[in-house]
Each structure stands twice: as C-alpha cells, then as structure tokens.
Design a protein around this motif. Structure first.
Motif, PDB file in Angstrom:
ATOM      1  N   LEU A  57      -8.805  58.907 -22.234  1.00 53.60           N
ATOM      2  CA  LEU A  57      -9.640  58.610 -21.061  1.00 53.60           C
ATOM      3  C   LEU A  57      -9.531  59.683 -19.984  1.00 53.60           C
ATOM      4  O   LEU A  57     -10.185  59.590 -18.947  1.00 53.60           O
ATOM      5  N   ARG A  58      -8.739  60.715 -20.185  1.00 52.46           N
ATOM      6  CA  ARG A  58      -8.428  61.662 -19.116  1.00 52.46           C
ATOM      7  C   ARG A  58      -9.633  62.384 -18.547  1.00 52.46           C
ATOM      8  O   ARG A  58      -9.566  62.893 -17.449  1.00 52.46           O
ATOM      9  N   GLY A  59     -10.745  62.418 -19.230  1.00 55.58           N
ATOM     10  CA  GLY A  59     -11.940  63.050 -18.681  1.00 55.58           C
ATOM     11  C   GLY A  59     -12.850  62.096 -17.929  1.00 55.58           C
ATOM     12  O   GLY A  59     -13.864  62.503 -17.367  1.00 55.58           O
ATOM     13  N   SER A  60     -12.477  60.827 -17.873  1.00 51.00           N
ATOM     14  CA  SER A  60     -13.336  59.826 -17.223  1.00 51.00           C
ATOM     15  C   SER A  60     -13.250  59.936 -15.705  1.00 51.00           C
ATOM     16  O   SER A  60     -12.265  60.419 -15.157  1.00 51.00           O
ATOM     17  N   ARG A  61     -14.279  59.461 -15.044  1.00 50.50           N
ATOM     18  CA  ARG A  61     -14.294  59.541 -13.571  1.00 50.50           C
ATOM     19  C   ARG A  61     -13.229  58.636 -12.949  1.00 50.50           C
ATOM     20  O   ARG A  61     -12.820  58.833 -11.831  1.00 50.50           O
ATOM     21  N   ASN A  62     -12.763  57.648 -13.699  1.00 46.61           N
ATOM     22  CA  ASN A  62     -11.757  56.708 -13.202  1.00 46.61           C
ATOM     23  C   ASN A  62     -10.331  57.183 -13.525  1.00 46.61           C
ATOM     24  O   ASN A  62      -9.376  56.460 -13.297  1.00 46.61           O
ATOM     25  N   TRP A  63     -10.204  58.407 -14.050  1.00 41.55           N
ATOM     26  CA  TRP A  63      -8.896  58.895 -14.480  1.00 41.55           C
ATOM     27  C   TRP A  63      -7.817  58.825 -13.401  1.00 41.55           C
ATOM     28  O   TRP A  63      -6.695  58.399 -13.704  1.00 41.55           O
ATOM     29  N   PRO A  64      -8.058  59.218 -12.160  1.00 35.02           N
ATOM     30  CA  PRO A  64      -6.969  59.140 -11.173  1.00 35.02           C
ATOM     31  C   PRO A  64      -6.388  57.720 -11.033  1.00 35.02           C
ATOM     32  O   PRO A  64      -5.166  57.554 -10.938  1.00 35.02           O
ATOM     33  N   SER A  65      -7.236  56.721 -11.077  1.00 40.30           N
ATOM     34  CA  SER A  65      -6.756  55.331 -10.985  1.00 40.30           C
ATOM     35  C   SER A  65      -6.024  54.921 -12.258  1.00 40.30           C
ATOM     36  O   SER A  65      -5.009  54.225 -12.204  1.00 40.30           O
ATOM     37  N   ILE A  66      -6.544  55.336 -13.395  1.00 36.96           N
ATOM     38  CA  ILE A  66      -5.902  55.020 -14.678  1.00 36.96           C
ATOM     39  C   ILE A  66      -4.530  55.679 -14.739  1.00 36.96           C
ATOM     40  O   ILE A  66      -3.533  55.045 -15.110  1.00 36.96           O
ATOM     41  N   ASP A  67      -4.463  56.943 -14.365  1.00 34.15           N
ATOM     42  CA  ASP A  67      -3.205  57.685 -14.364  1.00 34.15           C
ATOM     43  C   ASP A  67      -2.183  57.018 -13.441  1.00 34.15           C
ATOM     44  O   ASP A  67      -1.016  56.850 -13.807  1.00 34.15           O
ATOM     45  N   ALA A  68      -2.612  56.622 -12.256  1.00 34.60           N
ATOM     46  CA  ALA A  68      -1.701  55.955 -11.311  1.00 34.60           C
ATOM     47  C   ALA A  68      -1.212  54.622 -11.886  1.00 34.60           C
ATOM     48  O   ALA A  68      -0.020  54.293 -11.781  1.00 34.60           O
ATOM     49  N   PHE A  69      -2.108  53.866 -12.495  1.00 30.19           N
ATOM     50  CA  PHE A  69      -1.723  52.586 -13.105  1.00 30.19           C
ATOM     51  C   PHE A  69      -0.674  52.818 -14.202  1.00 30.19           C
ATOM     52  O   PHE A  69       0.342  52.120 -14.266  1.00 30.19           O
ATOM     53  N   MET A  70      -0.936  53.786 -15.062  1.00 30.30           N
ATOM     54  CA  MET A  70       0.011  54.064 -16.145  1.00 30.30           C
ATOM     55  C   MET A  70       1.361  54.504 -15.597  1.00 30.30           C
ATOM     56  O   MET A  70       2.404  54.155 -16.159  1.00 30.30           O
ATOM     57  N   GLY A  71       1.360  55.238 -14.501  1.00 30.07           N
ATOM     58  CA  GLY A  71       2.613  55.629 -13.862  1.00 30.07           C
ATOM     59  C   GLY A  71       3.394  54.419 -13.383  1.00 30.07           C
ATOM     60  O   GLY A  71       4.621  54.374 -13.512  1.00 30.07           O
ATOM     61  N   ARG A  72       2.687  53.429 -12.841  1.00 31.63           N
ATOM     62  CA  ARG A  72       3.364  52.200 -12.396  1.00 31.63           C
ATOM     63  C   ARG A  72       3.878  51.387 -13.587  1.00 31.63           C
ATOM     64  O   ARG A  72       4.963  50.807 -13.528  1.00 31.63           O
ATOM     65  N   GLU A  73       3.120  51.326 -14.665  1.00 29.18           N
ATOM     66  CA  GLU A  73       3.505  50.523 -15.834  1.00 29.18           C
ATOM     67  C   GLU A  73       4.609  51.168 -16.660  1.00 29.18           C
ATOM     68  O   GLU A  73       5.509  50.498 -17.132  1.00 29.18           O
ATOM     69  N   TYR A  74       4.500  52.483 -16.870  1.00 36.14           N
ATOM     70  CA  TYR A  74       5.380  53.158 -17.818  1.00 36.14           C
ATOM     71  C   TYR A  74       6.335  54.158 -17.174  1.00 36.14           C
ATOM     72  O   TYR A  74       7.164  54.742 -17.874  1.00 36.14           O
ATOM     73  N   SER A  75       6.200  54.387 -15.883  1.00 32.12           N
ATOM     74  CA  SER A  75       7.110  55.231 -15.117  1.00 32.12           C
ATOM     75  C   SER A  75       7.333  56.596 -15.782  1.00 32.12           C
ATOM     76  O   SER A  75       6.392  57.280 -16.113  1.00 32.12           O
ATOM     77  N   THR A  76       8.593  56.966 -15.970  1.00 33.29           N
ATOM     78  CA  THR A  76       8.891  58.298 -16.493  1.00 33.29           C
ATOM     79  C   THR A  76       8.421  58.491 -17.929  1.00 33.29           C
ATOM     80  O   THR A  76       8.183  59.619 -18.351  1.00 33.29           O
ATOM     81  N   ARG A  77       8.280  57.406 -18.673  1.00 33.39           N
ATOM     82  CA  ARG A  77       7.749  57.541 -20.038  1.00 33.39           C
ATOM     83  C   ARG A  77       6.344  58.139 -19.995  1.00 33.39           C
ATOM     84  O   ARG A  77       5.992  58.978 -20.812  1.00 33.39           O
ATOM     85  N   TRP A  78       5.530  57.681 -19.035  1.00 33.77           N
ATOM     86  CA  TRP A  78       4.165  58.207 -18.895  1.00 33.77           C
ATOM     87  C   TRP A  78       4.201  59.655 -18.407  1.00 33.77           C
ATOM     88  O   TRP A  78       3.482  60.502 -18.925  1.00 33.77           O
ATOM     89  N   LEU A  79       5.038  59.940 -17.425  1.00 36.32           N
ATOM     90  CA  LEU A  79       5.135  61.311 -16.924  1.00 36.32           C
ATOM     91  C   LEU A  79       5.572  62.271 -18.025  1.00 36.32           C
ATOM     92  O   LEU A  79       5.009  63.360 -18.158  1.00 36.32           O
ATOM     93  N   ASP A  80       6.564  61.866 -18.813  1.00 37.30           N
ATOM     94  CA  ASP A  80       7.026  62.709 -19.918  1.00 37.30           C
ATOM     95  C   ASP A  80       5.931  62.892 -20.969  1.00 37.30           C
ATOM     96  O   ASP A  80       5.739  63.992 -21.487  1.00 37.30           O
ATOM     97  N   TYR A  81       5.213  61.824 -21.280  1.00 36.93           N
ATOM     98  CA  TYR A  81       4.126  61.907 -22.256  1.00 36.93           C
ATOM     99  C   TYR A  81       3.053  62.880 -21.773  1.00 36.93           C
ATOM    100  O   TYR A  81       2.610  63.749 -22.528  1.00 36.93           O
TER     101      TYR A  81
END
Length: 140
Positions: free
Chosen positions: A103-127
């Motif tokens: 989904l990284r090219g979607s217009r909603n990516w900043p919100s999706i990225d922030a949500f994933m950061g809250r859900e998965y924390s450093t696992r998402w950042l590392d990924y």
C-alpha cells in the motif's frame, strides 16, 4: 466478487491460527459488511467460503484479510489492537507487513504507516528499513 469483510469477518472463520473477534451476537447478520475484490489491492487473496448466519456459505475474508481491508479503508479505530487481539499470533506479523507494504504508494500511506508503527512498533520500523535497503533505487 463480493465478500464479507471487516468486523463481521473477524467474527467468523477458523480460530485455530488467529482468534478474530468475540462480538458475534452483536453483528448485523442480515446485512453483513461486504466489499468487492475488484476494488481491492489484494484481489481474492485471503478469501474463502464460510458459513454466515442466515445466509449459509459465502465468500468471507480471513482474519488477516479483514484487518487489511479495514486498514485500506482507513478504519483504524475498528482495527486498533489487531496484533494483540484479533490476530494474536506473531507468525502473522510477516504476512501482515508484506501485504501492508504493498500500500506504500497509496494516498493514505502516511496514516497507514503511522497506524502500523503504533501496532507493530520497532518490528514495523525494522521491516520498513529492510525493504528500503532491499529496494534501493525503486521509485514509489
């Protein structure tokens, strides 16, 4: 193809890998939330026939797909806590992250990225860091 997704799908299906949701009796089974695969970046991935109360067998998103659909729709409040409550299986982390990365090219990516950061924390950042290193030079 139209299929059941969202919170109703989290209340159906196989609970041997992911627990889903537990509010089965509060769902509106006469009109379950439906989406169409033609409007989804995931096509028919993660959809199978399941019995739906009052309808019999219908195409239904599995728990991972239901969460992903809600992320795509920006329904972050409904899917908040998905990693801990709805999916509750670390083995699903990689699948979720690979699908969300699409989904990284979607217009909603900043919100999706922030949500994933809250859900998965450093696992998402590392990924994300591994993906960016792997895909250097790729334009998004």
């Amino acid at each position: 193809m139209r299929y059941v997704s969202g919170l109703p799908a989290l209340n159906l299906g196989d609970r041997s890998v992911t627990p889903g949701d537990w509010h089965h009796s509060s769902m509106d089974w006469e009109r379950p939330f439906m989406l169409d695969t033609s409007a989804s970046p995931y096509g028919c991935w993660g959809i199978g026939d399941e019995p739906v109360p009052g309808h019999g067998p219908m195409p239904v998103a599995n728990h991972i797909r239901a969460c992903l659909d809600m992320i795509v729709l920006g329904c972050f409040g409904d899917v908040q806590g998905m990693r801990e409550y709805f999916l509750a299986n670390p083995a699903t982390d990689g699948v979720v992250m690979r699908q969300v990365w699409k989904l990284r090219g979607s217009r909603n990516w900043p919100s999706i990225d922030a949500f994933m950061g809250r859900e998965y924390s450093t696992r998402w950042l590392d990924y994300k860091q591994r993906q960016m290193q792997t895909n250097r030079g790729e334009t998004v």
